[in-house]
Design a protein around this motif. Structure first.
Motif, PDB file in Angstrom:
ATOM      1  N   ASP A  55       0.810  -1.203   0.000  1.00 36.63           N
ATOM      2  CA  ASP A  55       0.000   0.000   0.000  1.00 36.63           C
ATOM      3  C   ASP A  55       0.853   1.265   0.000  1.00 36.63           C
ATOM      4  N   LEU A  56       2.054   1.166   0.560  1.00 36.09           N
ATOM      5  CA  LEU A  56       2.929   2.339   0.673  1.00 36.09           C
ATOM      6  C   LEU A  56       4.135   2.191  -0.244  1.00 36.09           C
ATOM      7  N   ASP A  57       3.890   1.888  -1.496  1.00 41.15           N
ATOM      8  CA  ASP A  57       4.961   1.816  -2.485  1.00 41.15           C
ATOM      9  C   ASP A  57       6.083   0.871  -2.077  1.00 41.15           C
ATOM     10  N   ARG A  58       5.702  -0.364  -1.808  1.00 37.16           N
ATOM     11  CA  ARG A  58       6.691  -1.407  -1.550  1.00 37.16           C
ATOM     12  C   ARG A  58       7.533  -1.125  -0.299  1.00 37.16           C
ATOM     13  N   ALA A  59       6.869  -0.987   0.840  1.00 37.08           N
ATOM     14  CA  ALA A  59       7.594  -0.775   2.094  1.00 37.08           C
ATOM     15  C   ALA A  59       7.947  -2.120   2.721  1.00 37.08           C
ATOM     16  N   LEU A  60       9.116  -2.193   3.331  1.00 35.56           N
ATOM     17  CA  LEU A  60       9.578  -3.363   4.063  1.00 35.56           C
ATOM     18  C   LEU A  60       9.732  -2.973   5.524  1.00 35.56           C
ATOM     19  N   CYS A  61       9.117  -3.730   6.409  1.00 34.34           N
ATOM     20  CA  CYS A  61       9.272  -3.488   7.849  1.00 34.34           C
ATOM     21  C   CYS A  61       9.937  -4.697   8.478  1.00 34.34           C
ATOM     22  N   LEU A  62      10.998  -4.464   9.238  1.00 35.64           N
ATOM     23  CA  LEU A  62      11.707  -5.494   9.997  1.00 35.64           C
ATOM     24  C   LEU A  62      11.573  -5.166  11.475  1.00 35.64           C
ATOM     25  N   SER A  63      11.242  -6.160  12.288  1.00 35.24           N
ATOM     26  CA  SER A  63      11.037  -5.875  13.708  1.00 35.24           C
ATOM     27  C   SER A  63      11.258  -7.123  14.544  1.00 35.24           C
ATOM     28  N   SER A  64      11.705  -6.921  15.796  1.00 37.60           N
ATOM     29  CA  SER A  64      11.868  -8.036  16.726  1.00 37.60           C
ATOM     30  C   SER A  64      10.535  -8.647  17.111  1.00 37.60           C
ATOM     31  N   VAL A  65       9.488  -7.840  17.063  1.00 40.61           N
ATOM     32  CA  VAL A  65       8.172  -8.282  17.516  1.00 40.61           C
ATOM     33  C   VAL A  65       7.123  -7.623  16.643  1.00 40.61           C
ATOM     34  N   SER A  66       5.951  -8.214  16.546  1.00 41.31           N
ATOM     35  CA  SER A  66       4.908  -7.684  15.679  1.00 41.31           C
ATOM     36  C   SER A  66       3.916  -6.856  16.470  1.00 41.31           C
ATOM     37  N   ALA A  67       2.925  -6.369  15.773  1.00 45.20           N
ATOM     38  CA  ALA A  67       1.780  -5.690  16.367  1.00 45.20           C
ATOM     39  C   ALA A  67       0.574  -6.028  15.523  1.00 45.20           C
ATOM     40  N   LEU A  68      -0.599  -5.654  15.999  1.00 49.44           N
ATOM     41  CA  LEU A  68      -1.828  -5.928  15.271  1.00 49.44           C
ATOM     42  C   LEU A  68      -1.799  -5.245  13.914  1.00 49.44           C
ATOM     43  N   SER A  69      -2.051  -6.020  12.861  1.00 47.88           N
ATOM     44  CA  SER A  69      -2.048  -5.476  11.509  1.00 47.88           C
ATOM     45  C   SER A  69      -3.468  -5.222  11.051  1.00 47.88           C
ATOM     46  N   GLU A  70      -3.728  -4.003  10.566  1.00 51.17           N
ATOM     47  CA  GLU A  70      -5.066  -3.635  10.105  1.00 51.17           C
ATOM     48  C   GLU A  70      -5.271  -3.979   8.636  1.00 51.17           C
ATOM     49  N   SER A  71      -4.267  -4.480   7.985  1.00 50.08           N
ATOM     50  CA  SER A  71      -4.369  -4.800   6.561  1.00 50.08           C
ATOM     51  C   SER A  71      -4.102  -6.279   6.343  1.00 50.08           C
ATOM     52  N   ASP A  72      -4.001  -6.650   5.088  1.00 53.07           N
ATOM     53  CA  ASP A  72      -3.702  -8.039   4.747  1.00 53.07           C
ATOM     54  C   ASP A  72      -2.199  -8.322   4.745  1.00 53.07           C
ATOM     55  N   ASN A  73      -1.417  -7.321   5.120  1.00 55.35           N
ATOM     56  CA  ASN A  73       0.038  -7.483   5.108  1.00 55.35           C
ATOM     57  C   ASN A  73       0.476  -8.183   6.399  1.00 55.35           C
ATOM     58  N   GLN A  74       0.629  -9.475   6.325  1.00 54.07           N
ATOM     59  CA  GLN A  74       0.918 -10.265   7.512  1.00 54.07           C
ATOM     60  C   GLN A  74       2.417 -10.279   7.827  1.00 54.07           C
ATOM     61  N   TRP A  75       2.716 -10.447   9.132  1.00 55.04           N
ATOM     62  CA  TRP A  75       4.096 -10.608   9.568  1.00 55.04           C
ATOM     63  C   TRP A  75       4.515 -12.069   9.405  1.00 55.04           C
ATOM     64  N   GLN A  76       5.790 -12.274   9.090  1.00 53.27           N
ATOM     65  CA  GLN A  76       6.373 -13.613   9.036  1.00 53.27           C
ATOM     66  C   GLN A  76       7.756 -13.555   9.681  1.00 53.27           C
ATOM     67  N   GLU A  77       8.209 -14.703  10.183  1.00 54.33           N
ATOM     68  CA  GLU A  77       9.559 -14.765  10.724  1.00 54.33           C
ATOM     69  C   GLU A  77      10.571 -14.754   9.579  1.00 54.33           C
ATOM     70  N   VAL A  78      11.592 -13.940   9.727  1.00 59.08           N
ATOM     71  CA  VAL A  78      12.683 -13.958   8.752  1.00 59.08           C
ATOM     72  C   VAL A  78      13.375 -15.317   8.854  1.00 59.08           C
ATOM     73  N   PRO A  79      13.398 -16.110   7.801  1.00 61.31           N
ATOM     74  CA  PRO A  79      14.033 -17.436   7.877  1.00 61.31           C
ATOM     75  C   PRO A  79      15.513 -17.317   8.246  1.00 61.31           C
ATOM     76  N   ALA A  80      15.954 -18.188   9.149  1.00 61.64           N
ATOM     77  CA  ALA A  80      17.353 -18.168   9.595  1.00 61.64           C
ATOM     78  C   ALA A  80      18.219 -18.956   8.622  1.00 61.64           C
ATOM     79  N   SER A  81      18.057 -18.666   7.338  1.00 58.88           N
ATOM     80  CA  SER A  81      18.774 -19.387   6.284  1.00 58.88           C
ATOM     81  C   SER A  81      20.069 -18.708   5.875  1.00 58.88           C
TER      82      SER A  81
END
Length: 627
Positions: free
Chosen positions: A153-179
């Motif tokens: 929605d915001l021109d391809r924004a990437l958010c990285l965080s130690s912890v999530s918060a409630l998302s009001e959109s369909d943009n779900q949080w996922q764990e960054v794979p430890a690969s």
């Protein structure tokens, strides 16, 4: 422990704060209560902007606020501990040391070499200004949480965080794979208006100096979980990080292993049965090697800590302290008992150790269920009948199996070191408080995991690590809140030493070869199955989780052994699983706890089936999803 966050937007047309919401800031601050700050960088000519937010739990050296910046406009966020590999002085802060090394890196290879050297848990975010690169990732085991969210929605924004918060959109949080670690070329992405992630994977170095891929299918799996407008590519230069542990030894003996205890049966397992194994010189040598490497791992995790020091000089004050700095998630089982016993070797004697023991209220049950429960509790008591550990009459609704074995374990530890103050913290949780805290905190910490098992373990660990309960002082039960900022946990022992019941099932079906495959899979998935969740849960209290069994030296030692040296699943429960660990526990002076069968936390604490009795562990948990 820190809360770190970065929002990178490929546009300067929108306010970046639209992604960085107040509830996310609140959750990050709970992880880092000692210092919070953030900054926004806008590169207008290239049309991208970044927000960096750092929240510090002060544990080592001088207080170092985050994010860190230097004269070249590089920015660094670090949530980790350097226990080995990179030199960190006694009064130095590892965040500052890591940033100094990173600022000196001139190319990709230098950065990968640096992170290949680090021994300890970490997640990080690093903005390399000269290249317009954003680097981020987690350690090999994923012992520190890092999530990502992609916002179209915001021109391809990437958010990285130690912890999530409630998302009001369909943009779900996922764990960054430890690969491996990832790199985003913000300049190129801003021009193309597409998000491209470049992966630098973990790889093994073999004895022949060849490099073997450790995540052959990792790239495809990661790509499947990304939005369509985000792509993942391997780096063109084929550079990689070098894994910090040796590959798993999959050797299977040609003949059956001599157990030295041929007469052991399910009804006769005792501490004395361990003597026969220790009579064999080779086995005893392995036991002492395990004790040595695990003791050193515990030492690093209990001493690398700010203890009543002068803030400016770092000098340790001579005045003895009565405050606990170290706590153990404590059930009285073999894993937590051995950690506590080894911690006692290294923590100053005048300093108490908190043993955090959680119990969920036993609800009214049918007569048949009560009979089954009483039989199990009686069995636990029989294990310790020589230790005078009859449960106190008050609060009997909290006399769950882990409470009984926990009290018995306390007696063993007091026998090993009667001079130590052992604070056995009885943490009692009612159904009403469980529901309230799940809704207010726990559900967002468990997320993005969502199963019944995640809910049970997440809730149990959250209440245990909070450390609010009662201790018995001179015969009286008094309210107590643990002051410890470090929480030691035994996770990793079962995964490496065949401690779970599913390992027995696998062994019966497929033998040692099948068991080897299962153990390799267990360690490979521990980042996504356990560690990110537990880091978020414990960090919510402004405390840091430390995992001695996942120390790189411990894992390398255990990986070097054939599975037949670590466990013998032809033997009954209580001795065959984690056999090498049980022998180590006996050698350090533990007794009855060395032959306790494995009991999962959700069953020992009685949270499982507390609210619903017909659920499976793998089911999606409606209680998490309804919040």
């Amino acid at each position: 422990m820190c809360g770190i966050c970065c929002v990178a937007s490929l546009s300067v047309q929108h306010t970046i704060g639209r992604v960085f919401k107040e509830d996310l800031l609140c959750n990050l601050r709970r992880r880092g209560p000692d210092c919070s700050q953030q900054q926004i960088k806008t590169i207008s000519d290239l049309s991208y902007q970044c927000l960096f937010s750092g929240h510090v739990l002060h544990l080592r050296g001088l207080m170092t606020p985050q994010p860190l910046t230097d004269i070249n406009n590089n920015v660094f966020l670090w949530n980790g501990e350097v226990f080995n590999g990179i030199h960190v002085g006694l009064v130095e802060n590892d965040t500052q040391v890591m940033f100094h090394h990173l600022s000196s890196c001139s190319n990709e290879s230098d950065i990968l070499s640096l992170f290949s050297l680090v021994r300890g848990p970490w997640s990080f975010i690093y903005y390399q200004a000269s290249k317009h690169y954003l680097w981020f990732g987690r350690d090999y085991f994923g012992r520190r949480s890092l999530l990502w969210q992609f916002n179209n929605d915001l021109d391809r924004a990437l958010c990285l965080s130690s912890v999530s918060a409630l998302s009001e959109s369909d943009n779900q949080w996922q764990e960054v794979p430890a690969s491996g670690i990832y790199r985003v070329d913000l300049k190129a992405c801003a021009i193309s208006q597409s998000l491209v992630l470049t992966l630098y994977p973990w790889k093994y170095h073999t004895k022949e100096n060849a490099i073997e891929e450790t995540f052959l299918s990792g790239r495809d799996q990661i790509s499947k979980e990304l939005p369509s407008y985000v792509s993942l590519t391997m780096n063109d230069s084929k550079l990689s990080l070098i894994t910090p542990v040796v590959p798993l030894n999959r050797t299977v003996p040609e003949t059956s292993v001599d157990t030295h205890c041929p007469n052991i049966t399910n009804s006769t397992v005792t501490v004395d049965d361990l003597h026969g194994f220790l009579a064999e010189e080779h086995k005893k040598k392995l036991v002492h090697q395990l004790i040595d490497v695990l003791s050193e791992a515990v030492k690093r995790r209990v001493l690398y800590l700010f203890r009543d020091a002068d803030q400016h000089t770092g000098e340790i004050l001579s005045k003895p302290t009565k405050k606990a700095h170290i706590a153990v998630l404590f059930s009285g089982g073999i894993d937590s008992m051995l950690i506590a016993a080894l911690a006692d070797r290294h923590i100053p004697l005048e300093e108490p150790i908190d043993l955090l023991n959680v119990a969920f209220m036993i609800k009214e049950q049918t007569k048949q269920s009560n009979q089954k429960k009483n039989l199990e509790l009686h069995s636990c008591q029989e294990c310790f009948k020589k230790l005078d550990t009859t449960p106190v009459d008050n609060l009997t609704c909290f006399n769950v199996p882990d409470r009984i074995t926990g009290r018995a374990g306390l007696k063993e530890l007091e026998t090993i070191n009667p001079s130590r103050t052992w604070n056995f913290v009885e943490i009692n949780v009612t159904l009403e408080e469980l529901k309230r805290m799940r809704q207010q905190h726990i559900s967002y910490l468990v997320y993005p995991l969502d199963t019944v098992l995640d809910d049970s373990i997440g809730c149990a660990v959250w209440f245990a690590s909070r450390g609010e309960g009662f201790i018995t002082t001179q015969g009286d039960l008094k309210p107590y809140k643990s002051s410890a900022k470090i929480v030691l946990t035994g996770i990793g022992a079962d995964e490496q030493l065949a401690g779970y019941s599913r390992h027995r099932v696998c062994f019966k079906k497929y033998g040692l070869e099948g068991l080897n495959k299962e153990l390799g899979m267990e360690l490979g998935r521990i980042s996504s199955r356990n560690l990110g969740r537990d880091d978020r849960i414990i960090g919510d209290h402004g405390k840091e989780a430390r995992f001695p069994f996942l120390d790189e030296d411990v894992v390398s030692f255990l990986n070097s052994l054939p599975v037949s040296e670590k466990a013998d699943l032809t033997l009954p429960r209580g001795i065959g699983e984690k056999l090498l660990l049980r022998l180590a526990a006996k050698e350090v002076g533990l007794k009855a706890s060395t032959v306790l069968p494995k009991r999962a936390m959700q069953f020992g604490s009685r949270i499982a089936k507390m609210e619903k009795s017909n659920e499976k562990a793998s089911d999606k948990c409606s209680r998490l999803q309804s919040v």
